[in-house]
Write a protein that holds these residues in place. Structure first.
Motif, PDB file in Angstrom:
ATOM      1  N   HIS A   6     -28.080   4.546  -3.658  1.00  0.00           N
ATOM      2  CA  HIS A   6     -28.207   4.680  -5.095  1.00  0.00           C
ATOM      3  C   HIS A   6     -27.207   3.756  -5.775  1.00  0.00           C
ATOM      4  O   HIS A   6     -26.066   3.638  -5.340  1.00  0.00           O
ATOM      5  CB  HIS A   6     -27.938   6.134  -5.523  1.00  0.00           C
ATOM      6  CG  HIS A   6     -28.897   7.096  -4.915  1.00  0.00           C
ATOM      7  ND1 HIS A   6     -30.140   7.331  -5.457  1.00  0.00           N
ATOM      8  CD2 HIS A   6     -28.814   7.861  -3.807  1.00  0.00           C
ATOM      9  CE1 HIS A   6     -30.769   8.210  -4.710  1.00  0.00           C
ATOM     10  NE2 HIS A   6     -29.985   8.548  -3.697  1.00  0.00           N
ATOM     11  N   HIS A   7     -27.639   3.115  -6.827  1.00  0.00           N
ATOM     12  CA  HIS A   7     -26.786   2.200  -7.573  1.00  0.00           C
ATOM     13  C   HIS A   7     -27.026   2.413  -9.059  1.00  0.00           C
ATOM     14  O   HIS A   7     -28.147   2.676  -9.479  1.00  0.00           O
ATOM     15  CB  HIS A   7     -27.099   0.731  -7.225  1.00  0.00           C
ATOM     16  CG  HIS A   7     -26.943   0.413  -5.789  1.00  0.00           C
ATOM     17  ND1 HIS A   7     -25.725   0.111  -5.235  1.00  0.00           N
ATOM     18  CD2 HIS A   7     -27.838   0.370  -4.775  1.00  0.00           C
ATOM     19  CE1 HIS A   7     -25.879  -0.122  -3.948  1.00  0.00           C
ATOM     20  NE2 HIS A   7     -27.154   0.030  -3.644  1.00  0.00           N
ATOM     21  N   LEU A   8     -25.969   2.267  -9.832  1.00  0.00           N
ATOM     22  CA  LEU A   8     -26.124   2.320 -11.279  1.00  0.00           C
ATOM     23  C   LEU A   8     -26.635   0.980 -11.794  1.00  0.00           C
ATOM     24  O   LEU A   8     -26.285  -0.074 -11.265  1.00  0.00           O
ATOM     25  CB  LEU A   8     -24.787   2.612 -11.958  1.00  0.00           C
ATOM     26  CG  LEU A   8     -24.228   4.020 -11.796  1.00  0.00           C
ATOM     27  CD1 LEU A   8     -22.854   4.111 -12.450  1.00  0.00           C
ATOM     28  CD2 LEU A   8     -25.161   5.045 -12.414  1.00  0.00           C
ATOM     29  N   THR A   9     -27.427   1.052 -12.822  1.00  0.00           N
ATOM     30  CA  THR A   9     -27.842  -0.171 -13.506  1.00  0.00           C
ATOM     31  C   THR A   9     -26.648  -0.683 -14.318  1.00  0.00           C
ATOM     32  O   THR A   9     -25.640   0.008 -14.465  1.00  0.00           O
ATOM     33  CB  THR A   9     -29.010   0.104 -14.462  1.00  0.00           C
ATOM     34  OG1 THR A   9     -28.565   1.040 -15.455  1.00  0.00           O
ATOM     35  CG2 THR A   9     -30.217   0.671 -13.711  1.00  0.00           C
ATOM     36  N   GLU A  10     -26.780  -1.870 -14.869  1.00  0.00           N
ATOM     37  CA  GLU A  10     -25.716  -2.387 -15.732  1.00  0.00           C
ATOM     38  C   GLU A  10     -25.494  -1.461 -16.919  1.00  0.00           C
ATOM     39  O   GLU A  10     -24.344  -1.184 -17.302  1.00  0.00           O
ATOM     40  CB  GLU A  10     -26.047  -3.798 -16.216  1.00  0.00           C
ATOM     41  CG  GLU A  10     -25.902  -4.853 -15.132  1.00  0.00           C
ATOM     42  CD  GLU A  10     -26.177  -6.250 -15.652  1.00  0.00           C
ATOM     43  OE1 GLU A  10     -26.000  -6.492 -16.866  1.00  0.00           O
ATOM     44  OE2 GLU A  10     -26.556  -7.111 -14.838  1.00  0.00           O
ATOM     45  N   GLY A  12     -26.070   1.737 -16.961  1.00  0.00           N
ATOM     46  CA  GLY A  12     -25.424   2.923 -16.419  1.00  0.00           C
ATOM     47  C   GLY A  12     -23.943   2.713 -16.199  1.00  0.00           C
ATOM     48  O   GLY A  12     -23.129   3.614 -16.451  1.00  0.00           O
ATOM     49  N   GLU A  13     -23.581   1.549 -15.734  1.00  0.00           N
ATOM     50  CA  GLU A  13     -22.156   1.215 -15.550  1.00  0.00           C
ATOM     51  C   GLU A  13     -21.420   1.256 -16.883  1.00  0.00           C
ATOM     52  O   GLU A  13     -20.307   1.765 -16.971  1.00  0.00           O
ATOM     53  CB  GLU A  13     -21.997  -0.175 -14.915  1.00  0.00           C
ATOM     54  CG  GLU A  13     -22.387  -0.247 -13.457  1.00  0.00           C
ATOM     55  CD  GLU A  13     -21.333   0.339 -12.520  1.00  0.00           C
ATOM     56  OE1 GLU A  13     -20.205   0.625 -12.967  1.00  0.00           O
ATOM     57  OE2 GLU A  13     -21.646   0.508 -11.342  1.00  0.00           O
ATOM     58  N   LEU A  16     -20.939   4.826 -17.917  1.00  0.00           N
ATOM     59  CA  LEU A  16     -19.900   5.435 -17.094  1.00  0.00           C
ATOM     60  C   LEU A  16     -18.505   5.039 -17.578  1.00  0.00           C
ATOM     61  O   LEU A  16     -17.628   5.891 -17.731  1.00  0.00           O
ATOM     62  CB  LEU A  16     -20.080   5.030 -15.631  1.00  0.00           C
ATOM     63  CG  LEU A  16     -19.072   5.588 -14.633  1.00  0.00           C
ATOM     64  CD1 LEU A  16     -19.101   7.107 -14.602  1.00  0.00           C
ATOM     65  CD2 LEU A  16     -19.338   5.015 -13.245  1.00  0.00           C
TER      66      LEU A  16
END
Length: 56
Positions: A6-10, A12-13, A16
């Protein structure tokens, strides 16, 4: 079975990082009325109730 990553999108970053800044501001304001000694005492008590009970 294949594992999932799982990775955050830009976006999402960015959310965060913004959320962490808000959290820091709230925590700073919440504990500002306490002296350094009071904060140290509180931390010790929270660690005590957050750790497993003594087995003896």
């Amino acid at each position: 079975m294949t594992g999932f990553e799982h990775h955050l999108t830009e976006a999402g970053e960015r959310v965060l990082v913004a959320g962490r800044a808000v959290t820091l501001d709230v925590l700073t304001a919440s504990f500002a009325p306490l002296t350094a000694d009071e904060r140290a005492t509180l931390l010790g008590l929270l660690r005590r109730i957050g750790s497993p009970a003594d087995a003896s």
